[in-house]
Design a protein around this motif. Structure first.
Motif, PDB file in Angstrom:
ATOM      1  N   SER A 186     -17.096  11.918 -11.817  1.00  0.00           N
ATOM      2  CA  SER A 186     -15.681  12.085 -11.501  1.00  0.00           C
ATOM      3  C   SER A 186     -15.329  11.420 -10.170  1.00  0.00           C
ATOM      4  O   SER A 186     -14.744  12.016  -9.275  1.00  0.00           O
ATOM      5  CB  SER A 186     -15.306  13.576 -11.478  1.00  0.00           C
TER       6      SER A 186
ATOM      7  N   ILE B 133     -13.509  19.653  -9.493  1.00  0.00           N
ATOM      8  CA  ILE B 133     -12.694  19.844 -10.695  1.00  0.00           C
ATOM      9  C   ILE B 133     -11.795  18.625 -10.839  1.00  0.00           C
ATOM     10  O   ILE B 133     -10.923  18.384 -10.012  1.00  0.00           O
ATOM     11  CB  ILE B 133     -11.854  21.136 -10.618  1.00  0.00           C
ATOM     12  N   PRO B 134     -12.028  17.801 -11.871  1.00  0.00           N
ATOM     13  CA  PRO B 134     -11.243  16.575 -12.017  1.00  0.00           C
ATOM     14  C   PRO B 134      -9.808  16.870 -12.465  1.00  0.00           C
ATOM     15  O   PRO B 134      -9.586  17.813 -13.228  1.00  0.00           O
ATOM     16  CB  PRO B 134     -11.977  15.797 -13.111  1.00  0.00           C
ATOM     17  N   ASP B 135      -8.880  16.069 -11.986  1.00  0.00           N
ATOM     18  CA  ASP B 135      -7.495  16.129 -12.465  1.00  0.00           C
ATOM     19  C   ASP B 135      -7.155  14.721 -12.968  1.00  0.00           C
ATOM     20  O   ASP B 135      -6.854  13.828 -12.174  1.00  0.00           O
ATOM     21  CB  ASP B 135      -6.569  16.564 -11.330  1.00  0.00           C
ATOM     22  N   VAL B 136      -7.242  14.552 -14.285  1.00  0.00           N
ATOM     23  CA  VAL B 136      -7.127  13.218 -14.860  1.00  0.00           C
ATOM     24  C   VAL B 136      -5.710  12.666 -14.675  1.00  0.00           C
ATOM     25  O   VAL B 136      -5.518  11.493 -14.358  1.00  0.00           O
ATOM     26  CB  VAL B 136      -7.525  13.235 -16.347  1.00  0.00           C
TER      27      VAL B 136
ATOM     28  N   ASN C   7      -9.612  14.635  -7.706  1.00  0.00           N
ATOM     29  CA  ASN C   7     -10.259  15.911  -7.953  1.00  0.00           C
ATOM     30  C   ASN C   7      -9.496  17.007  -7.223  1.00  0.00           C
ATOM     31  O   ASN C   7      -9.312  16.924  -6.006  1.00  0.00           O
ATOM     32  CB  ASN C   7     -11.707  15.860  -7.486  1.00  0.00           C
TER      33      ASN C   7
ATOM     34  N   THR D  77     -13.062  14.290 -18.063  1.00  0.00           N
ATOM     35  CA  THR D  77     -13.459  15.698 -17.897  1.00  0.00           C
ATOM     36  C   THR D  77     -14.651  16.079 -18.779  1.00  0.00           C
ATOM     37  O   THR D  77     -15.631  16.629 -18.265  1.00  0.00           O
ATOM     38  CB  THR D  77     -12.249  16.622 -18.142  1.00  0.00           C
TER      39      THR D  77
ATOM     40  N   LEU E 221     -18.207  17.161 -17.152  1.00  0.00           N
ATOM     41  CA  LEU E 221     -18.718  18.526 -17.347  1.00  0.00           C
ATOM     42  C   LEU E 221     -20.044  18.527 -18.107  1.00  0.00           C
ATOM     43  O   LEU E 221     -20.965  19.267 -17.765  1.00  0.00           O
ATOM     44  CB  LEU E 221     -17.693  19.371 -18.109  1.00  0.00           C
TER      45      LEU E 221
END
Lengths: 351, 448
Positions: B255, B270-273, B278, B316, B320
């Motif tokens: 990520s 925590i990725p935010d596409v 992130n 994501t 993960l």
């Protein structure tokens, strides 16, 4: 050497791989779908399954090899054959999957309901591939409704699963079923003992008559339904191939009557191999003809791999195929003795 | 859904189902061969009983691995005919070679092994399980070389509207494939080790056949530990290869959005596409990612923003899957090491908490296997052959979505039933424990 030499070599190998596959899996499928008729009780069913136990898996690999060889040597044919015949192949896959596990799972739980379920599964999943292979090859002999433009990379198919069930496809399907039935009954006769062996031999003898009728019908119907005879008329020497198939079929009956079951089985092998050779010889140089337009035929020339790939694959085949045949002969020798009732009952390893 | 998405779903479902059974086959075949070798060389009956017991589980598992394999070969032509036509000149050869070189050997000699106990000599019988298990491993090598070609295509030219082979040796010696092979093979050995440890622990908790299962556990713990260390080493080598040849996959695995030098690795991300960043980024180990990728603290890592959106894999799930797989791998190293240490102690069968943990750990390597393939295949998207052919251009044109919906439903129902039955049988025979009496074999083999 020119690429066309290798294309022809791979055409021959392609035919040989299918012929050997049908010869070997033919008796596994035949014994499998006749098990319900042949065996009178659970022990006899186990005897029959145990005659197949050591060999069925190795025999099925010839199919995987035939598929892999088509992919490697004639990728365009592989791509179009498998995608055009999608629904038929899915049914075939499901049947082959169930057939394999039914041998393995049947004896693993001690319950008659469990065993009866797997018996039914085995019978249906052995019958279906025999019929489907016949229908598929009947349609290949006849040509399938595809329109291919190799320069423009445009490939279209107008067929359907129902369309494959045309009269000629069905006759070929019934021919395969009966070929494998006689073949399987003869295998069961030579691989078992006593009453079961007698009954299997007698059943092979009875099934031979409908097989002869359908074989004659197939040879006759092939003339109007396909172009297979064109090659034979151009080079009549090739007529030896169907002649060997016919003579072998007659010898099957002759030896079966004399009680020489091993010889009858041997000629049943030859019958199957030469029936396939007859069809394949008639197809040359096509692998799959189009029923719409000869320019759309998939031939060994317009669908093959490059020269380098064909050369590499030829070397691999020259080394590996004889090796495989050698150790398979050894295995058939190790397991040559018929399976007796006491073998199955006394052996915790048996299916 | 269209034919493309449905075919992807079907290939993923049938491939992942196939892969439930293959790793145990890879590992357990070799371990069973090892046990039988011990029996033949020492004459100790416990080794024979171990061979029979673990061999039985191997066979129940093997059956489904075999029958679901044909599906994979057929699907290339059925659902991916444009792919097959375009790359068949290279990709078909390994499949055909696998069948003639390995698959025949495996299936023929498995038959000899199952049915030959009383028909051939001890040594010939032992040779048959070795031939079968070596063939299984060779088969994995060839398939993974084929898969590696899709990840890092080598030895080809684009000619006659397709990819044609011009260097077979390059395809065979593709380092991507060899690293992947060792990584995957060891994961099968580790998985088999965890299955043997878990089943043994279940019996030891019930004080059943203590000698038999302590011996099995000890052997499996060593196998599993050595294998997991090897997995970590080859995993590291594999990451370097991916960073170099598949930068989009590497960036998605980690990520990483921005292109930078000396990149650190955050333990919690925590990725935010949608926003291409992130949302959570905590506990950063400085320079770690550059070290992992290039074995160089200042190495430059290409971020996802470097590439157009349509060339990025689904970030994501790739991220993960990779994180979870790595975490499970760490657990496997630690628990197998604990297994080696504890199983050498006299009081081993009193460590009930540890034994219970090892029973519960059986699914862990299975999950890690599936996640590993998700990283490999999702991370390669949108390519089917990285940089050469897009997945969307590879799907068959002559099939309809109705056909694929029906086949997908068929596979789901059929595989669901067969999977349930197979797991039921594995559990049944695992719980039943080894046969007490193997004299029938010893007597007959003695004569042979």
């Amino acid at each position: 050497m020119d690429i066309s030499v290798f294309q022809i070599i791979w055409f021959v190998l392609w035919g040989v791989l299918w012929a050997v596959y049908f010869m070997l899996d033919g008796f596994v499928l035949g014994t499998g779908f006749l098990a319900g008729v042949l065996a009178k009780n659970d022990t006899e069913k186990r005897v029959l399954i145990n005659t197949l136990g050591p060999v069925w898996d190795g025999n099925e690999v010839w199919l995987i090899t035939a598929g892999g060889a088509t992919f490697a040597a004639f990728p365009t044919t592989y791509a179009l054959m498998f995608s055009n015949l999608y629904s038929a192949l899915i049914l075939l896959l499901f049947a082959l999957i169930v057939r394999g596990v039914s041998f393995e799972f049947r004896g693993k739980v001690d319950s008659s309901a469990w065993k009866q379920t797997w018996d039914k599964a085995m019978i249906v999943s052995s019958f279906l591939p025999a019929l489907l292979f016949g229908v598929a090859f009947g349609n290949i002999f006849k040509g399938i409704p595809m329109r291919n433009d190799f320069a423009a990379l445009s490939f279209n198919y107008d067929g359907s699963l129902i369309g494959l069930l045309n009269p000629y496809g069905l006759v070929t399907g019934i021919l395969f079923v009966l070929l494998f039935a006689v073949h399987g009954a003869l295998y069961a006769a030579i691989k078992t003992t006593g009453d079961l062996s007698q009954r299997a031999g007698a059943l092979a003898g009875k099934l031979w008559f409908p097989l002869l009728v359908v074989a004659v019908a197939f040879l006759g119907y092939t003339y109007p339904a396909t172009k297979l005879y064109d090659n034979f008329l151009k080079a009549p020497i090739l007529l030896l191939i169907p002649l060997i198939a016919v003579v072998s079929l007659l010898l099957v009956k002759l030896f079966a009557i004399k009680g020489a079951l091993h010889k009858a089985f041997l000629f049943s092998c030859l019958t199957i191999v030469f029936v396939v050779f007859t069809g394949v010889t008639g197809l040359f140089p096509n692998l799959i003809p189009s029923s719409l337009d000869p320019a759309s035929n998939l031939t060994i020339f317009n669908s093959s791999s490059s020269l380098l790939t064909l050369q590499i694959m030829t070397i691999v085949a020259l080394i590996m195929v004889p090796t495989v045949i050698c150790y398979k002969i050894w295995v058939y020798r190790v397991f040559r003795a018929p399976v007796r009732t006491e073998d199955v009952l006394g052996d915790p390893q048996a299916y | 859904m269209n034919v493309l998405t449905l075919s992807q779903l079907q290939f993923a479902a049938t491939g992942m189902f196939h892969w439930i059974f293959v790793p145990l086959t890879l590992g357990l075949s070799i371990m069973t061969a090892w046990m039988e070798t011990k029996y033949v060389t020492t004459g100790d009956e416990t080794w024979l009983r171990m061979t029979k017991f673990w061999g039985k589980l191997f066979l129940i598992n093997f059956a489904l691995g075999v029958v679901t394999g044909i599906t994979m070969e057929f699907q290339f032509g059925m659902n991916w005919s444009e792919y097959s036509r375009y790359v068949g000149d290279i990709f078909g050869a390994p499949l055909a070679i696998e069948a003639t070189l390995a698959f025949f050997l495996e299936s023929v000699f498995i038959g000899v092994w199952i049915f030959g106990w009383n028909k051939i000599s001890k040594k010939a019988h032992l040779a048959s399980i070795w031939l079968a298990s070596v063939a299984t491993n060779v088969s994995a090598l060839i398939i993974l070389l084929a898969n590696a070609w899709m990840q890092k295509p080598v030895g080809y030219v684009i000619r006659n509207n397709r990819a044609e082979m011009n260097d077979f040796l390059a395809v065979l010696t593709n380092d991507y494939g060899w690293i992947k092979f060792v990584h995957t093979l060891l994961s099968g050995y580790a998985l088999a080790g965890f299955v043997i440890m878990g089943v043994s622990a279940w019996h030891l908790l019930r004080k059943n056949e203590n000698d038999f299962f302590v011996r099995s556990f000890k052997m499996a713990a060593v196998w599993a530990f050595v294998a997991t260390i090897g997995i970590a080493v080859t995993g590291d080598m594999h990451a370097v290869e991916i960073a170099e040849h598949q930068p989009t996959k590497f960036a998605a695995m980690e990520s990483q959005w921005e292109t930078k030098r000396g990149v650190g690795m955050s333990l919690l991300l925590i990725p935010d596409v949608a926003r291409e960043c992130n949302t959570v980024d905590l506990f950063c180990i400085p320079n770690m990612l550059s070290i992992l990728a290039f074995h160089d603290a200042t190495g430059e890592i290409k971020g996802l923003k470097e590439f157009p959106k349509e060339l990025r894999p689904p970030v994501t799930p790739t991220f993960l899957s990779f994180r979870l797989m790595t975490g499970l791998g760490v657990f496997m190293i630690l628990s197998s090491l604990a297994g080696i240490i504890l199983s050498r102690r006299q009081k081993f069968i009193e460590y009930r908490a540890f034994l219970t943990l090892m029973v519960c750990a059986i699914p862990v390597p299975y999950l890690a296997e599936q996640l590993g393939w998700l990283v490999a295949e999702l991370g390669r998207q949108p390519w089917i052959v990285y940089g050469v052919l897009k997945t969307a251009d590879a799907v068959s044109k002559s099939i309809t979505s109705t056909q694929v919906i029906l086949s997908l439903i068929g596979f789901t129902v059929l595989y669901g039933m067969l999977g349930a039955i197979d797991i039921f049988l594995l559990v049944k025979y695992a719980k039943k424990g080894p046969d007490k009496d193997v004299s029938s074999i010893i007597n007959v083999q003695g004569r042979a």
